[in-house]
Design a protein around this motif. Structure first.
Motif, mmCIF file in Angstrom:
data_model
loop_
_atom_site.group_PDB
_atom_site.id
_atom_site.type_symbol
_atom_site.label_atom_id
_atom_site.label_comp_id
_atom_site.label_asym_id
_atom_site.label_seq_id
_atom_site.Cartn_x
_atom_site.Cartn_y
_atom_site.Cartn_z
ATOM 1 N N GLU A 232 0.819 -1.205 0.000
ATOM 2 C CA GLU A 232 0.000 0.000 0.000
ATOM 3 C C GLU A 232 0.859 1.263 0.000
ATOM 4 O OE1 GLU A 232 -0.360 -2.569 1.969
ATOM 5 O OE2 GLU A 232 -2.386 -3.358 1.621
ATOM 6 N N ALA A 233 1.984 1.215 0.715
ATOM 7 C CA ALA A 233 2.855 2.392 0.742
ATOM 8 C C ALA A 233 3.513 2.618 -0.617
ATOM 9 C CB ALA A 233 3.913 2.245 1.839
ATOM 10 N N HIS A 234 3.893 1.547 -1.314
ATOM 11 C CA HIS A 234 4.426 1.708 -2.678
ATOM 12 C C HIS A 234 3.363 2.341 -3.584
ATOM 13 C CE1 HIS A 234 8.339 -0.290 -2.451
ATOM 14 N NE2 HIS A 234 7.787 -1.222 -1.694
ATOM 15 N N ASN A 235 2.124 1.862 -3.464
ATOM 16 C CA ASN A 235 1.039 2.436 -4.263
ATOM 17 C C ASN A 235 0.818 3.908 -3.916
ATOM 18 O OD1 ASN A 235 -1.481 2.210 -5.981
ATOM 19 N ND2 ASN A 235 -2.416 2.677 -4.018
ATOM 20 N N ARG A 246 5.751 13.322 -11.709
ATOM 21 C CA ARG A 246 6.855 12.373 -11.904
ATOM 22 C C ARG A 246 6.283 10.990 -12.242
ATOM 23 N NH1 ARG A 246 9.927 14.085 -6.433
ATOM 24 N NH2 ARG A 246 11.083 12.132 -6.771
ATOM 25 N N SER A 247 5.596 10.911 -13.381
ATOM 26 C CA SER A 247 4.845 9.702 -13.730
ATOM 27 C C SER A 247 5.744 8.499 -13.967
ATOM 28 C CB SER A 247 3.980 9.964 -14.966
ATOM 29 O OG SER A 247 2.979 10.914 -14.669
ATOM 30 N N ALA A 248 6.934 8.702 -14.534
ATOM 31 C CA ALA A 248 7.824 7.562 -14.781
ATOM 32 C C ALA A 248 8.237 6.916 -13.453
ATOM 33 C CB ALA A 248 9.044 8.012 -15.571
ATOM 34 N N GLU A 249 8.518 7.732 -12.449
ATOM 35 C CA GLU A 249 8.848 7.185 -11.133
ATOM 36 C C GLU A 249 7.626 6.522 -10.508
ATOM 37 O OE1 GLU A 249 11.468 9.854 -8.604
ATOM 38 O OE2 GLU A 249 10.927 11.205 -10.247
ATOM 39 N N ALA A 250 6.448 7.090 -10.757
ATOM 40 C CA ALA A 250 5.217 6.503 -10.230
ATOM 41 C C ALA A 250 5.014 5.097 -10.779
ATOM 42 C CB ALA A 250 4.021 7.388 -10.566
ATOM 43 N N VAL A 251 5.316 4.909 -12.069
ATOM 44 C CA VAL A 251 5.189 3.577 -12.672
ATOM 45 C C VAL A 251 6.037 2.567 -11.909
ATOM 46 C CG1 VAL A 251 5.810 2.207 -14.712
ATOM 47 C CG2 VAL A 251 4.525 4.343 -14.982
ATOM 48 N N VAL A 252 7.234 2.946 -11.559
ATOM 49 C CA VAL A 252 8.123 2.041 -10.807
ATOM 50 C C VAL A 252 7.487 1.672 -9.468
ATOM 51 C CG1 VAL A 252 10.379 1.827 -9.705
ATOM 52 C CG2 VAL A 252 10.175 2.951 -11.939
ATOM 53 N N SER A 253 6.908 2.650 -8.790
ATOM 54 C CA SER A 253 6.283 2.383 -7.490
ATOM 55 C C SER A 253 5.084 1.468 -7.626
ATOM 56 C CB SER A 253 5.869 3.702 -6.829
ATOM 57 O OG SER A 253 6.997 4.434 -6.422
ATOM 58 N N TYR A 254 4.231 1.729 -8.628
ATOM 59 C CA TYR A 254 3.059 0.874 -8.815
ATOM 60 C C TYR A 254 3.473 -0.553 -9.150
ATOM 61 C CZ TYR A 254 0.424 5.267 -9.033
ATOM 62 O OH TYR A 254 -0.132 6.480 -8.757
ATOM 63 N N ARG A 255 4.475 -0.685 -10.002
ATOM 64 C CA ARG A 255 4.911 -2.032 -10.370
ATOM 65 C C ARG A 255 5.493 -2.777 -9.169
ATOM 66 N NH1 ARG A 255 6.797 -0.458 -16.522
ATOM 67 N NH2 ARG A 255 4.796 -1.061 -17.465
ATOM 68 N N ARG A 256 6.170 -2.050 -8.309
ATOM 69 C CA ARG A 256 6.695 -2.704 -7.100
ATOM 70 C C ARG A 256 5.537 -3.143 -6.202
ATOM 71 N NH1 ARG A 256 8.881 -6.292 -4.697
ATOM 72 N NH2 ARG A 256 9.805 -5.934 -2.644
ATOM 73 N N ALA A 257 4.507 -2.305 -6.080
ATOM 74 C CA ALA A 257 3.331 -2.696 -5.295
ATOM 75 C C ALA A 257 2.717 -3.971 -5.841
ATOM 76 C CB ALA A 257 2.300 -1.565 -5.293
ATOM 77 N N LEU A 258 2.672 -4.075 -7.172
ATOM 78 C CA LEU A 258 2.042 -5.234 -7.803
ATOM 79 C C LEU A 258 2.928 -6.481 -7.752
ATOM 80 C CD1 LEU A 258 0.404 -3.311 -10.734
ATOM 81 C CD2 LEU A 258 -0.788 -4.483 -8.868
ATOM 82 N N GLU A 259 4.229 -6.310 -7.662
ATOM 83 C CA GLU A 259 5.096 -7.461 -7.433
ATOM 84 C C GLU A 259 4.783 -8.092 -6.076
ATOM 85 O OE1 GLU A 259 9.087 -6.097 -7.672
ATOM 86 O OE2 GLU A 259 9.029 -5.729 -9.840
#
Length: 311
Positions: A232-235, A246-259
């Motif tokens: 949840e914190a990554h999301n 900073r959408s490119a960095e956001a993508v990294v965070s969302y993908r980590r949440a989904l991992e």
């Protein structure tokens, strides 16, 4: 607020019972022997629920054994209502038994009954800080937010050192839209115990909702430094990064949440939003569709998907 992670409670984490104490000072050590029962804790300090259940069968009129059984079942995430109802019947003047029954009732979707049990606890012992907090949690479940805030404040008047209760108060204040007050409560919780990852994340949520995205990012990063697998914190970090463009960095965070949590529908949808902002529309559509496959009634997912398809 972000939902709580389904992880094993650490000794220094807030007790999941909602008391506001650390787990090691609360439900981790709740098993108490009956004065009339044999001492089964000589070999180890925490008898199992099965062992205490056997004692309860041998000594069915011993309230402390039923109370210990209920506390142990509660600590293990099992249904403790029957044991604790027996305990309160045998120990009608025991405020801890009533308060603990309130926790069990709340966990099983009986907030009205939980309120009644917690009110009995504080009627017996008006200065019982944890019971006031438990009452506040049940009132919040019922949407009676002003009453919940009053219960949390009463708990903190009795014992201002309860980090979890400051956090509970912050959550109720967020529900009421009183975000500045919520921020103050979360910060007070963290002054008492800076190791609470969930409180750092909830502070970040309040700061984000106030438009303070940079401060929110810092709070989420502190949460993740404590608990790197906190999906949840990554999301939430992703949403704050998007707020800063900073959408490119956001993508990294969302993908980590989904991992960490592949069925996290909101993170799939948020990933779609970030990909959309980066012009990656086909990938965005795929993310929205995954969100809706997991959560078909997810209104934001339908709206986001429809918006992209229209364009």
């Amino acid at each position: 607020m972000a939902p709580a992670s389904n992880v094993k409670t650490g000794r220094n984490a807030p007790c999941p019972c909602g008391s506001g104490k650390k787990f090691k000072n609360c439900c981790q050590n709740t098993v108490a022997p009956s004065p009339n029962a044999p001492n089964t804790s000589a070999a180890r300090s925490a008898p199992s629920a099965a062992e205490i259940g056997e004692l309860a069968e041998r000594y069915p009129s011993e309230g402390p054994i039923w109370k210990a059984l209920g506390q142990t079942l509660l600590r293990q995430g099992k249904d403790a209502r029957s044991a604790l109802r027996r305990a309160t019947a045998l120990l009608p003047g025991d405020p801890e038994a009533h308060s603990t029954l309130g926790i069990a009732l709340r966990r099983h979707g009986e907030p009205d009954a939980a309120v009644a049990s917690c009110r009995r606890a504080v009627a017996i012992k008006p200065d019982y800080a944890e019971a006031h907090s438990n009452l506040g949690n049940a009132l919040r479940d019922l949407g009676r937010l002003d009453e919940a805030v009053a219960s949390f404040r009463r708990s903190l008047e009795i014992d201002p050192s309860l980090a979890g209760v400051h956090s509970n108060l912050g959550n109720a204040l967020c529900d009421l839209g009183r975000l500045d007050e919520a921020v103050a409560s979360f910060r007070r919780s963290l002054e008492i115990d800076p190791s609470l990852a969930g409180v750092h994340s909830n502070l970040g949520n309040a700061l984000r909702d106030l438009g303070q995205h940079a401060a929110a990012v810092a709070s989420y990063r502190r949460a993740l430094a404590i608990s790197p697998d906190f999906a949840e914190a990554h999301n939430n970090l992703g949403t704050a990064l998007q707020g800063l463009g900073r959408s490119a960095e956001a993508v990294v965070s969302y993908r980590r949440a989904l991992e960490i949590s592949p069925d996290f529908a909101e993170a799939h949808s948020n990933l779609g939003n970030a990909l959309r902002d980066l012009g990656q529309l086909e990938a965005a559509v795929a993310s929205y569709r995954r969100a809706l496959a997991i959560k078909p009634d997810y209104a934001d997912g339908h709206s986001n998907l429809g918006s992209v398809l229209m364009h």
